[in-house]
Structure formats: C-alpha cells, structure tokens
Design an enzyme around this catalytic site. Sequence first.
Site, PDB file in Angstrom:
ATOM      1  N   HIS A  48       4.532 -20.135  41.526  1.00  7.73           N
ATOM      2  CA  HIS A  48       4.122 -18.732  41.613  1.00  7.73           C
ATOM      3  C   HIS A  48       2.643 -18.655  41.995  1.00  7.73           C
ATOM      4  O   HIS A  48       1.875 -19.605  41.753  1.00  7.73           O
ATOM      5  CB  HIS A  48       4.303 -18.041  40.266  1.00  7.73           C
ATOM      6  CG  HIS A  48       5.736 -17.745  39.944  1.00  7.73           C
ATOM      7  ND1 HIS A  48       6.121 -16.965  38.879  1.00  7.73           N
ATOM      8  CD2 HIS A  48       6.877 -18.117  40.570  1.00  7.73           C
ATOM      9  CE1 HIS A  48       7.444 -16.882  38.859  1.00  7.73           C
ATOM     10  NE2 HIS A  48       7.925 -17.570  39.855  1.00  7.73           N
ATOM     11  N   GLU A  50      -0.034 -17.033  40.803  1.00  7.45           N
ATOM     12  CA  GLU A  50      -1.048 -17.207  39.760  1.00  7.45           C
ATOM     13  C   GLU A  50      -1.099 -18.671  39.323  1.00  7.45           C
ATOM     14  O   GLU A  50      -2.161 -19.221  39.055  1.00  7.45           O
ATOM     15  CB  GLU A  50      -0.738 -16.323  38.539  1.00  7.45           C
ATOM     16  CG  GLU A  50      -0.587 -14.835  38.848  1.00  7.45           C
ATOM     17  CD  GLU A  50       0.847 -14.440  39.165  1.00  7.45           C
ATOM     18  OE1 GLU A  50       1.601 -15.255  39.734  1.00  7.45           O
ATOM     19  OE2 GLU A  50       1.223 -13.299  38.845  1.00  7.45           O
ATOM     20  N   CYS A  75       4.472 -12.859  35.786  1.00  5.94           N
ATOM     21  CA  CYS A  75       5.785 -12.957  35.147  1.00  5.94           C
ATOM     22  C   CYS A  75       5.658 -13.365  33.682  1.00  5.94           C
ATOM     23  O   CYS A  75       4.756 -14.090  33.287  1.00  5.94           O
ATOM     24  CB  CYS A  75       6.665 -13.952  35.897  1.00  5.94           C
ATOM     25  SG  CYS A  75       6.074 -15.643  35.855  1.00  5.94           S
ATOM     26  N   CYS A  85       3.697 -17.238  34.154  1.00  7.37           N
ATOM     27  CA  CYS A  85       2.301 -17.093  34.581  1.00  7.37           C
ATOM     28  C   CYS A  85       1.452 -16.440  33.495  1.00  7.37           C
ATOM     29  O   CYS A  85       0.272 -16.753  33.350  1.00  7.37           O
ATOM     30  CB  CYS A  85       2.235 -16.287  35.865  1.00  7.37           C
ATOM     31  SG  CYS A  85       2.942 -17.201  37.248  1.00  7.37           S
TER      32      CYS A  85
END
Length: 144
Positions: A48, A50, A75, A85
Amino acid sequence: MHLLQLALEEAKKCTPSSTAFCVGALLVNAGGNILSTGYSRELPGNTHAEQVCLQKLGFRRLPAGSACYTTMEPCSERLSGNKPCVDNLIEAGVEKVYMGVKEPDTFVKCVGVDKLQEAGIEVTYVPGLEIDCMEVAIRGHKGR
Ligand code: ZN
C-alpha cells in the site's frame, strides 16, 4: 501546489487493479519537507502507498511533527494479512494525517480515521480533491 496534489501525482503512477485501489502518499516532516513518497504496489508484495513510504525509510520512527498525506483513508484491515497502514503509521509516530477521500466499503469496512484518532493522531480531510482522488483510486475497477 498542495502536498495532497503531489500525493495524487504519486497515485497516478499506480498500475490499475480490479481488486485494489490506486493510492498515493507522502511523508513530510514538521517543516513540510518530503521524507518519502509512495504509491500502491510500488514495492513488491501487494504494498500500500503509506506502507511503501514507511518501508523506503526502513520503518524507522519519524521525527516529531511528521505528517502523512494520502489520497485515500489509510486502511484499518487487510484481507491479505499484511499489517494495516493505520498500525504502521501509529508505530512510526506520525502525528497528522491529511487525506483526500474516505475509503469506500468496496472490499472491507474501513475504520482508519477512527483508529488514527483513537491513537491521538490528528486527521484532516482535505476538501476539493475528493473526486480526483476517487477517480484515480478506482481506475482499474469494473466498468471504469
Ligand atoms: Zn493500507
């Protein structure tokens, strides 16, 4: 240019996916200098945005006053079993999160904002880029 617009430029580098969002993120220090950038799946392992930002810095603890700009709500749950994250951001010591759009409930129910706020992180929704952030996020989805 607003830093969130830079995050949106990162999101546009994503390879579209029918089963995930295209998100871009930045980490900045208290002075607004960019520490790291990332976008969804930039690094191997279904990463992801981040997470990519933090991974590029070796998941080290960030300096006081650091902020994360992300095109979509971080998330709070991952079906892949990877660490959400939100947990990564909390552990890195991020103090503020600026985001373009809330995560839609397409894949999981996201409570990222709630979890960040519970951890004492200031969450700011940046108005004006919501449509752009969402259009980029769902580029690879059915019917798009
Ligand atoms: Zn995530």
